[in-house]
Design an enzyme around this catalytic site. Structure first.
Site, mmCIF file in Angstrom:
data_model
loop_
_atom_site.group_PDB
_atom_site.id
_atom_site.type_symbol
_atom_site.label_atom_id
_atom_site.label_comp_id
_atom_site.label_asym_id
_atom_site.label_seq_id
_atom_site.Cartn_x
_atom_site.Cartn_y
_atom_site.Cartn_z
ATOM 1 N N GLU A 10 0.886 -1.234 0.188
ATOM 2 C CA GLU A 10 0.096 -0.064 -0.050
ATOM 3 C C GLU A 10 0.835 1.100 -0.013
ATOM 4 O OE1 GLU A 10 -3.170 -0.164 -0.191
ATOM 5 O OE2 GLU A 10 -3.373 -2.224 0.027
ATOM 6 N N CYS B 255 -3.064 8.547 3.407
ATOM 7 C CA CYS B 255 -2.800 8.160 2.163
ATOM 8 C C CYS B 255 -3.853 8.295 1.210
ATOM 9 C CB CYS B 255 -2.439 6.623 2.221
ATOM 10 S SG CYS B 255 -3.668 5.829 3.100
#
Ligand code: NAP
Length: 676
Positions: free
Chosen positions: A258, A297
């Site tokens: 990720e 994020c």
């Protein structure tokens, strides 16, 4: 002020920081508050402990045992979360940021606990997908199964979510039956350490299921094998370095990544000022810019608006951002705290300068802003900074520079195709949102930009009250994205659990597949029970236990009675000539629902007993019409059992109706709740 020593938990022992330990400073004051790291940590002993002690103990439990464990862990953390809130302020996070990190992490655990109980069996084997009939007569079949990997999951996390980051990986890992070694980012590892201590103190986990590294991993990655998994969250640069590790490549170690992401939000062409969507867009963007001081994020980095609305968007956003009170996150009125560290602040300023080479800063001056209750010169504070890029087609930096802070750039689009092209310039991101009340805009973005995004979030006046926010990954849905976002996927319910299991295609006869999956497969041996199965308690029923009913003739009077009684006088049941003109029917036929009702009458045991309720039918198929004069009979077989609580469990029955020539008339799965 005393400096907290952040220990690692290795092979059952807490190991204090030692050689190579790093200082950690408060994001608010800049003072050193903790130290972490020990280059003498015996990482091989940790791996051995996980593989030899934690793994076998977890694999001895069923999916349901592990799901119950997760639920209890979630409850334990929930009861003790104040301690986590208290310690988290020093990372720069406000109370509402804690809700995302700490409550969000605990909530994720609860969702996996519930999904483990509802969607996975009380067993050691997970059946993945449907049976595949490989031979003509059904004596040779295929079924995918998933079983836990025999190695260890190494979780490497980013600094921004010290609790959620750990729990969103830990929950699916433990549910799969795999032990974990958690390595958070050093900057905020003191919060993760406390969460780990709380989990371990609960006594709910088997020995070896969870270990923790504060500081560096040493050469742990060089010691991984084919049964291990690395699950990484962090920057694209670190991911590239770690996934290029020779041992990881040589041993085909699973690597879930990720990474960073230049997420976009598109204002639909219909969402002009004055519409609820325009206001919603401004609210969502400003929230995404300021929550966690933009260190998310999924934060919106690129704001894509119709060229005609760019000015209005900048004006409305600036007005809203101007209300952001920046300061000590412990103060109630503070809306935005500090970045995690001075280094992070410098990094964001450097990246903002790069963006500034292609875009004009239209809001927020890092040299001149107010900080409440803290020393702006010492803490890692920054104001929200909004840029405007007048030419997104020739610009590059605004599409590939992630300033991991409260920084975002507005860019104009000519038409929807242009908006989609701009969104795709992020080279793969975790999420794109579109705020529109026009379904055709939503569909165009989903089709045009879907391949470049892990999630597409659509919001409008209808969904805004219940919507969960552009930036919130949910445990039910996949989190991850292609390309720059890492090419990985996490969570997504049971999908996320499968990252820690091996999928194996099993081929064999129905008896073999029934034994492996503990689910009766058509064609497998039937068991004759000692009594009618409806008189047998949940625990007494055996998989494969079967009842064959008597047969019953279906008459024209039955069909007519059912038709007039229910009102279902569809021509295929009432008009012979019309039915004959239909390619499916030989003439008038019985209603499918009449057959189901007769089937219930044929297999039921009417007296009060362990069957508490019929809770539904699955996979119903009518295969051959039944005409007046035909007879039907039923085979009822226990296919699968799932305990629900202490009192009852769900029994899934495989039901087949056949006619006088033994041809299948209908097939389905009947669900009942049966007492223990
Ligand atoms: P980072 O610098 O890449 O660090 C990520 C993790 O990697 C940290 O735990 C770090 O530990 C560790 N690490 C660094 N070098 C290592 C090595 N040689 N061996 C083993 N581990 C190593 O990222 P960050 O600054 O913590 O986080 C910010 C970034 O994460 C942003 O780019 C953001 O977009 C991304 N992010 C992505 C997601 C997502 O879900 N996609 C979520 C959150 C954040 P140390 O701290 O000890 O160096």
């Amino acid at each position: 002020m005393s400096i907290q020593k952040i220990s690692s938990f290795a092979a059952g022992e807490w190991i204090a920081p030692g050689a190579g330990a790093r200082d950690i400073a408060s994001a608010i004051t800049g003072d050193v508050i903790a130290s972490a790291g020990n280059s003498a940590l015996d990482v091989q002993a940790m791996l051995d402990h996980a593989r030899e002690v934690g793994g076998p103990a977890l694999r001895a439990m069923t999916f349901h045992d592990r799901a119950r464990m997760l639920k209890a862990l979630g409850q334990h953390l929930n009861a003790n979360k104040q301690a986590l809130y208290d310690i988290s302020f020093d990372t720069g996070a406000t109370q509402s940021d804690h809700m995302i990190d700490i409550d969000g992490g605990i909530g994720t655990m609860f969702v996996f606990a519930a999904k483990g109980r509802r969607e996975m069996p009380d067993d050691h084997v997970f059946l993945d997908g449907e049976l595949e009939q490989l031979g003509r007569t059904g004596t040779f079949m295929g079924q995918h199964i998933c079983t836990p990997l025999h190695g260890v999951a190494v979780h490497i996390n980013a600094f921004n979510f010290p609790v959620w980051g750990m729990l969103e990986k830990l929950a699916p890992t433990l549910l799969a039956g795999v032990p974990a070694i958690v390595k958070p980012a050093t900057n905020s590892c003191y919060v993760t350490e406390l969460a780990v201590r709380l989990i371990l103190e609960s006594g709910l986990l088997p020995e070896g299921a969870l270990q923790f590294v504060a500081g560096g991993l040493g050469d742990m990655l060089d010691r991984l094998g084919m049964q291990d998994v690395v699950s990484f969250t962090g920057s694209a640069d670190t991911a590239l370095m770690l996934r290029s590790n020779r041992t990881i490549l040589e041993n085909s170690v699973r690597f879930v990544a990720e990474q960073d992401s230049l997420n976009a939000s598109i204002l639909g062409p219909d969402a002009v000022p004055g519409t609820p969507e325009f206001d919603l867009f401004v609210k969502e963007v400003s929230r995404e810019m300021t929550a966690k001081a933009g260190q998310k994020c999924t934060a919106i980095r690129r704001i894509i608006a119709p060229e005609s609305q760019v000015e209005a968007v900048i004006e409305a956003l600036s007005a809203r951002l101007a209300k952001t009170v920046i300061g000590d996150p412990r103060l109630e009125g503070t809306r935005m705290g500090a970045l995690v560290s001075i280094q992070q602040k410098q990094d964001v300023l450097a990246k903002a300068a790069l963006i500034g080479s292609e875009a004009e800063r239209v809001f927020g001056d890092p040299e001149n802003f107010e900080v409440v209750g803290a020393d702006a010169a010492k803490g890692a504070f920054l104001p929200p900074m909004l840029f405007h890029c007048a030419d997104p087609d020739t610009a590059q930096r605004v599409h590939d520079t992630e300033a991991f802070g409260p920084v975002s750039t507005v860019m104009g689009y000519r038409d929807l195709d242009h908006a989609i092209e701009i969104a795709k310039r992020g080279q793969g991101s975790l999420v794109a949102s579109v705020i529109t009340h026009d379904p055709s805009v939503a569909r165009a973005v989903a089709i045009g930009a879907g391949a470049y995004h892990g999630r597409i979030y659509i919001n409008d006046r209808t969904s805004m009250k219940e919507s969960t926010g552009h930036g919130s990954p949910l445990p039910h849905l996949v989190h991850g994205g292609p390309g720059r976002a890492g090419g990985g996927e996490e969570m997504g319910g049971v999908r996320g659990v499968k990252h820690y299991m091996q999928r194996t295609a099993i081929q064999g006869s129905p008896d073999m597949l029934s034994a492996i999956g503990k689910q009766w497969v058509p064609g497998a041996a039937e068991i004759e029970g000692p009594a009618h199965p409806f008189t047998r308690k949940f625990g007494e029923l055996a998989i494969g236990e079967t009842l064959h009913s008597a047969s019953r003739v279906v008459t024209l009077e039955d069909i007519e009675h059912f038709a007039t009684f229910t009102g279902d006088t569809f021509y295929a049941h009432m008009d012979d000539a019309a039915a004959k003109r239909n390619p499916f029917f030989p003439g008038r036929v019985a209603h499918g629902y009449l057959l189901l009702s007769f089937a219930a009458g044929l297999f039921v045991e009417p007296n009060e007993g362990p069957v508490l309720a019929n809770t539904g039918l699955d996979n119903l198929r009518f295969m051959k019409p039944v005409s007046a004069g035909d007879s039907i009979k039923v085979r009822l077989t226990v296919k699968h059992k799932t305990p629900r609580n202490e009192e009852y469990g769900e029994v899934r029955w495989h039901v087949t109706l056949t006619n006088q020539d033994d041809e299948k008339v209908a097939e389905y799965e009947l669900l009942t709740m049966n007492a223990f």
